[in-house]
Each structure stands twice: as structure tokens, then as C-alpha cells.
Design an enzyme around this catalytic site. Structure first.
Site, mmCIF file in Angstrom:
data_model
loop_
_atom_site.group_PDB
_atom_site.id
_atom_site.type_symbol
_atom_site.label_atom_id
_atom_site.label_comp_id
_atom_site.label_asym_id
_atom_site.label_seq_id
_atom_site.Cartn_x
_atom_site.Cartn_y
_atom_site.Cartn_z
ATOM 1 N N ILE A 26 0.860 -1.168 0.000
ATOM 2 C CA ILE A 26 0.000 0.000 0.000
ATOM 3 C C ILE A 26 0.904 1.228 0.000
ATOM 4 O O ILE A 26 2.077 1.148 0.346
ATOM 5 C CB ILE A 26 -0.981 0.016 1.195
ATOM 6 C CG1 ILE A 26 -0.232 -0.075 2.530
ATOM 7 C CG2 ILE A 26 -1.991 -1.107 1.086
ATOM 8 C CD1 ILE A 26 -1.148 -0.052 3.757
ATOM 9 N N ASP A 27 0.363 2.357 -0.402
ATOM 10 C CA ASP A 27 1.166 3.573 -0.554
ATOM 11 C C ASP A 27 1.739 4.038 0.782
ATOM 12 O O ASP A 27 1.193 3.743 1.849
ATOM 13 C CB ASP A 27 0.323 4.697 -1.162
ATOM 14 C CG ASP A 27 -0.190 4.348 -2.547
ATOM 15 O OD1 ASP A 27 0.463 3.565 -3.243
ATOM 16 O OD2 ASP A 27 -1.262 4.864 -2.920
ATOM 17 N N MET A 28 2.802 4.826 0.702
ATOM 18 C CA MET A 28 3.491 5.320 1.890
ATOM 19 C C MET A 28 2.532 6.027 2.847
ATOM 20 O O MET A 28 2.588 5.814 4.058
ATOM 21 C CB MET A 28 4.620 6.276 1.483
ATOM 22 C CG MET A 28 5.368 6.888 2.652
ATOM 23 S SD MET A 28 6.764 7.923 2.156
ATOM 24 C CE MET A 28 5.881 9.357 1.494
#
Length: 304
Positions: free
Chosen positions: A138-140
Site C-alpha cells: 500500500i502507498d506510503m
């Protein structure tokens, strides 16, 4: 050394050489591109080019890329919020601001660094030394549940379920604007943006099939709190899909408004639920990551 040759397509006609390279060879950093141009390692039609030179349709662009030196990834004693763990896998509630695996510019303080300390050598090696145990990400600045595999049996099983789109993935988000309908489905292909290769877009020719189902949980004065169920799992899928229908995720500086009044660090997007068939027991398991404190407080904000 890897030789790269590219004949400039019409869509890049008249743009600067560095922007063309960044768009076509999206794995290269801007700083690396600028360096090889400065070192006169880039040619256009066999002529050494300069930083401000522009390319035109049909130009032959050439340069060499140095063989990468794989950095050593070290175990780091970083606390993990573990929702579940057994001999085959674990579910981690990832905090905002943590990168999932090492990449240029982020070789420490990632989830992988923390996993290497916690799991020692018990991580799947299928994705190599840079991404041990990582089967999805998942994105930062997205928080929430991420599944980590400790061995290849678990990795192969979860990867197959991801490919079949059989894993349950439910997200919660706050989006800009008030959604009037109670729910809906966004069915738009997603692929790399034709110019900005670090972004994804629905306006592409050769994108991949992507489906997001959303349900309104609560309406506010200027925003909507929603649940999103992924039928597919493309890069930035929810962020791109919601932006495509005029309701970008609040705080999303890439696909939404550049500024927001709540001083957020990235998008208000949380991977709440993940469900899958356990690779060893063949039993369905489902886990929920609680909303982070900033998200809960934002839902209480009277100006929302």
C-alpha cells in the site's frame, strides 16, 4: 552497462530531453537523468545533447544505464503493530509515512527493515532481497492492513489469490465533495500516465481492467466518508478512480487538490479489512485494522 535506444513518438514532440527520458524510462530518477545529460552520456541522432535541448518526433535518443549496485538492506528495530501472526504469515497495521519496501531514496525505516528484525530469516524470498515477504503493498501515506508472507508456500498461495482477485480488501476514505448517491461502481481501466510516468491515469490506451465499488458511510458539509471494496488491485486504484469521478481522496497531493485546510500528510485512505484463504489450513481468515487517530479526529471535525 545497458544500452537504451528510443525513437521519439509524436506525444513527446517538442518537450525537453530530460522530461522525455523520465516519461519513457520511468524507473530512472530525475537526478540520475540530469546527471547523465550533464556528463554528456545522452545523444540525440548521434549528437551529444544538453539539458535544455528538445526532442522531436522521429529523433533517435540513446544513452547507457550503469549496472545497478544493490544496496545492503539492514534489519532495524522498528516497532510493528501486528494484528495477527503465525508460522506462515503476519498481518501488520502499517502507519502513515512508512514505505513498504526499500527503493531509491528509502533504504531504511521501511516496513521491510522492521520485518527483517522481527522475523529474522523467516521471510519469503520470492521477491528478492529488496522485498522479502512482500506480496502486495500500500502507498506510503496510506495506513492499514498489509499481509506479509514468511515462506514461499504462503507467498505462492497469496499471490495466486491476488491474481484471481479473491482476496477481500476493504478501504475507508474521506473524499472531496458530497456524493449524492448511496454508492456506485467505478469501472475504468488504469495505466501509466502518458507524460508523467510517476502517476496513473484512466485516460490511457493500454491500461488494465480496474473496478472499485464504493458505499457512502457519512456525508459532511464539503466531504464524504466512504467505504471502497476492491475488485481488482491496480496501483493507486482508489485514488485514481475517485479522482476520475470528481471526488479525489482528501489530502491527495497527486490526484486531488494541492492544498487542504487540515494540514494532512498525504491522503486520508485506510486499508481497513483484509480477508484470504490461509495457505496451510485452507480456512478463510479476515482481519481489521482500526482507523488511525488522525482519521478518527478528522471525522469529528465540524468544518469537514
Amino acid at each position: 552497462m545497458e544500452q537504451n535506444d528510443y525513437v521519439v513518438e509524436e506525444q513527446f514532440d517538442g518537450i525537453r530531453i530530460d522530461k522525455c527520458i523520465a516519461a519513457v524510462f520511468d524507473h530512472l530518477s530525475r537526478s540520475y537523468i540530469q546527471r547523465i545529460i550533464k556528463e554528456e552520456k545522452v545523444t540525440v541522432n548521434n549528437m551529444i545533447c544538453k539539458a535544455n535541448d528538445k526532442v522531436h518526433t522521429g529523433d533517435c535518443l540513446s544513452f547507457c544505464v550503469e549496472d545497478p549496485v544493490e544496496p545492503e538492506i539492514l534489519a532495524e528495530n522498528i516497532p510493528l503493530d501486528i494484528l495477527y501472526e503465525d508460522h506462515d504469515l503476519l498481518i501488520v497495521n502499517k502507519p502513515k509515512g512508512m514505505v513498504v519496501h526499500p527503493a531509491p531514496g528509502h533504504y531504511s525505516n521501511t516496513l521491510v527493515n522492521a520485518l527483517m528484525y522481527h522475523c529474522k530469516n523467516d521471510l519469503s524470498g520470492i521477491n528478492g532481497v529488496m522485498r522479502p515477504g512482500i506480496v502486495h503493498r500500500i502507498d506510503m501515506d496510506t495506513t492499514g492492513s498489509i499481509l506479509v508472507c514468511k515462506n514461499d508456500l504462503a507467498h505462492n498461495s497469496i499471490a495466486a489469490q491476488l491474481k484471481e482477485h479473491s482476496i477481500t480488501r476493504v478501504y475507508e476514505a474521506i473524499v472531496d465533495g458530497v456524493i449524492t448517491e448511496d454508492g456506485g461502481t467505478v469501472d475504468h481501466i488504469i495505466g501509466r500516465h502518458p507524460v508523467d510516468r510517476k502517476k496513473m491515469s484512466v485516460n490511457v490506451r493500454n491500461g488494465k481492467h480496474a473496478v472499485t465499488h464504493y458505499t457512502v458511510l457519512q456525508r459532511f458539509q464539503n466531504h464524504t466518508y466512504i467505504e471502497c471494496r476492491l475488485e481488482t488491485g491496480r496501483t493507486h486504484q482508489i485514488r485514481v478512480h475517485m479522482a476520475s469521478i470528481g471526488h479525489p481522496v482528501l489530502g491527495d497531493e497527486i490526484y486531488g487538490r494541492q492544498k487542504n485546510p487540515y494540514h494532512l500528510q498525504g491522503q486520508t485512505l485506510h486499508a481497513k479489512t483484509i480477508g484470504f484463504i490461509h495457505p496451510r489450513t485452507n480456512q478463510y481468515m479476515e482481519f481489521e485494522a482500526p482507523l488511525p487517530a488522525y482519521f478518527v479526529e478528522l471525522l469529528k471535525n465540524s468544518t469537514l
